[in-house]
Design a protein around this motif. Structure first.
Motif, short mmCIF file in Angstrom:
data_model
loop_
_atom_site.label_atom_id
_atom_site.label_comp_id
_atom_site.label_asym_id
_atom_site.label_seq_id
_atom_site.Cartn_x
_atom_site.Cartn_y
_atom_site.Cartn_z
N PHE A 117 0.81 -1.20 0.00
CA PHE A 117 0.00 0.00 0.00
C PHE A 117 0.86 1.27 0.00
N GLY A 118 1.90 1.28 -0.87
CA GLY A 118 2.70 2.47 -1.07
C GLY A 118 3.84 2.66 -0.09
N LYS A 119 4.00 1.77 0.88
CA LYS A 119 5.09 1.90 1.84
C LYS A 119 6.11 0.79 1.63
N GLN A 120 7.42 1.16 1.70
CA GLN A 120 8.50 0.21 1.49
C GLN A 120 8.89 -0.47 2.80
N PHE A 121 9.05 -1.78 2.74
CA PHE A 121 9.51 -2.56 3.89
C PHE A 121 10.71 -3.40 3.48
N LEU A 122 11.60 -3.62 4.45
CA LEU A 122 12.75 -4.51 4.26
C LEU A 122 12.57 -5.66 5.25
N VAL A 123 12.10 -6.78 4.74
CA VAL A 123 11.75 -7.92 5.59
C VAL A 123 12.97 -8.81 5.79
N LYS A 124 13.36 -9.00 7.04
CA LYS A 124 14.51 -9.83 7.37
C LYS A 124 14.04 -11.14 8.00
N ASP A 125 14.57 -12.24 7.48
CA ASP A 125 14.11 -13.57 7.89
C ASP A 125 15.25 -14.56 7.74
N THR A 126 14.99 -15.81 8.08
CA THR A 126 15.94 -16.89 7.83
C THR A 126 15.37 -17.80 6.74
N ILE A 127 16.25 -18.48 6.03
CA ILE A 127 15.82 -19.39 4.98
C ILE A 127 15.15 -20.61 5.60
N THR A 128 13.97 -20.94 5.12
CA THR A 128 13.27 -22.12 5.61
C THR A 128 13.88 -23.37 4.99
N ASN A 129 14.41 -24.24 5.83
CA ASN A 129 15.03 -25.47 5.34
C ASN A 129 13.98 -26.57 5.24
N LEU A 130 13.50 -26.80 4.02
CA LEU A 130 12.49 -27.83 3.79
C LEU A 130 13.12 -29.22 3.90
N ARG A 131 12.28 -30.19 4.24
CA ARG A 131 12.74 -31.58 4.34
C ARG A 131 12.55 -32.23 2.96
N TRP A 132 13.52 -32.02 2.09
CA TRP A 132 13.43 -32.51 0.73
C TRP A 132 13.56 -34.04 0.68
N GLU A 133 12.75 -34.64 -0.17
CA GLU A 133 12.88 -36.07 -0.49
C GLU A 133 13.29 -36.15 -1.96
N VAL A 134 14.51 -36.61 -2.21
CA VAL A 134 15.01 -36.73 -3.58
C VAL A 134 14.67 -38.12 -4.12
N GLY A 135 13.97 -38.13 -5.26
CA GLY A 135 13.55 -39.39 -5.84
C GLY A 135 14.49 -39.87 -6.94
#
Length: 295
Positions: A117-135
């Motif tokens: 809505f017209g306002k700038q934000f700088l969102v700081k977070d950590t990378i979500t480590n998904l539980r990948w299953e490699v087939g």
């Protein structure tokens, strides 16, 4: 994360190469909408076609991932004009604008620019480590062998970017009857939308480009993600440039008010609740006690 032997073989031959790798990957993103269940029962096919065309600029985009061994910037290549957004879906989506997204795989840091809505934000977070299953399933994307991996992603209940059409239409006739009784009632654009609790993520990654990166916030596989499927969105790599003569410097974005993910989602929820209330009480018009962002 389970890794089949074919991946180990490819990783063994490319490990040293990954230390000095850099490049750019171009992605085409497309989100589909179930037009059969979109809108009222009396909506004609021509009306659905017009709405789909107006939504195209929100649903089809091109992105560039600039990366090296540990860092990346993911940004929109070209911002298309939305045209006449009008009310409802168009106005809602035009109020949520994503900017550059930075990932640092070594520090597990995620930083992204957001305009709300017209306002700038700088969102700081950590990378979500998904539980990948490699087939064991694999295929070719261009010149690269890609391997399939899947994971389930928990969705934040306030993540409006994951809103979708409700699948449960059992009360549709009841809602239509209520609308006929009250012809002055303004349609709430959020009424038929929902945010799923979790979504299935399907990624196709190539160990031939041994960086644990990918489009958006996705990462953690032993190779660059070239194709990604999340709910109704498909992101497909269309072009890759590896080790250009002049590699671009990767710098985290810095524009906007710094907030955490939780703080940003709270701001979005409050504003969205206010917007819904204004639609119900004021016909979607400005005013009616609506609060604007300061600054």
């Amino acid at each position: 994360m389970k890794i089949p032997s074919i991946v180990f073989a490819l990783l063994f031959t490319s490990f040293s190469y990954s230390q000095n790798i850099s490049g750019k990957a171009y992605y085409e993103s497309k989100t589909t909408v179930d037009m059969d269940n979109f809108g009222r029962r009396d909506m004609t096919e021509d009306m659905k076609k017009q709405i789909k065309e107006r939504m195209k600029s929100f649903l089809e985009k091109t992105y560039i991932l600039t990366f090296n061994g540990n860092e990346s910037i993911y940004s929109e290549d070209e911002k298309l004009e939305a045209g006449d957004n009008g009310r409802g879906f168009g106005m809602m989506m035009s109020s949520f604008s994503a900017g550059d997204q930075y990932k640092n795989l070594e520090t597990n840091q995620l930083i992204e620019e957001r305009e709300f809505f017209g306002k700038q934000f700088l969102v700081k977070d950590t990378i979500t480590n998904l539980r990948w299953e490699v087939g064991k399933e694999s295929k070719q994307i261009g010149q690269y062998l890609v391997i399939k991996a899947t994971a389930y992603k928990q969705v934040d209940p306030n993540d409006v970017s994951m809103m979708r059409r409700r699948r449960d239409r059992d009360n549709e006739e009841k809602n239509e009857a209520e609308k006929k009784e009250d012809t002055t009632k303004v349609e709430d654009p959020f009424e038929d939308l929902e945010i799923p609790k979790e979504v299935l993520v399907t990624a196709w990654f190539t160990p031939q480009i041994p960086v644990k990166n990918g489009p958006g916030e996705y990462a953690g596989l032993p190779g660059l993600i070239l194709e990604l499927n999340v709910d109704r969105t498909t992101i497909l790599c269309s072009k890759i440039i590896i080790n250009p003569k002049e590699a671009e410097a990767i710098q985290p974005p810095s524009k906007g008010e710094e907030v955490s993910r939780e703080e940003y989602n709270k701001i979005v929820k409050e504003k969205t609740d206010e917007m819904r209330e204004n639609f119900r009480n004021g016909g979607g018009r400005r005013g009616g006690g609506g609060r604007r962002f300061g600054g």
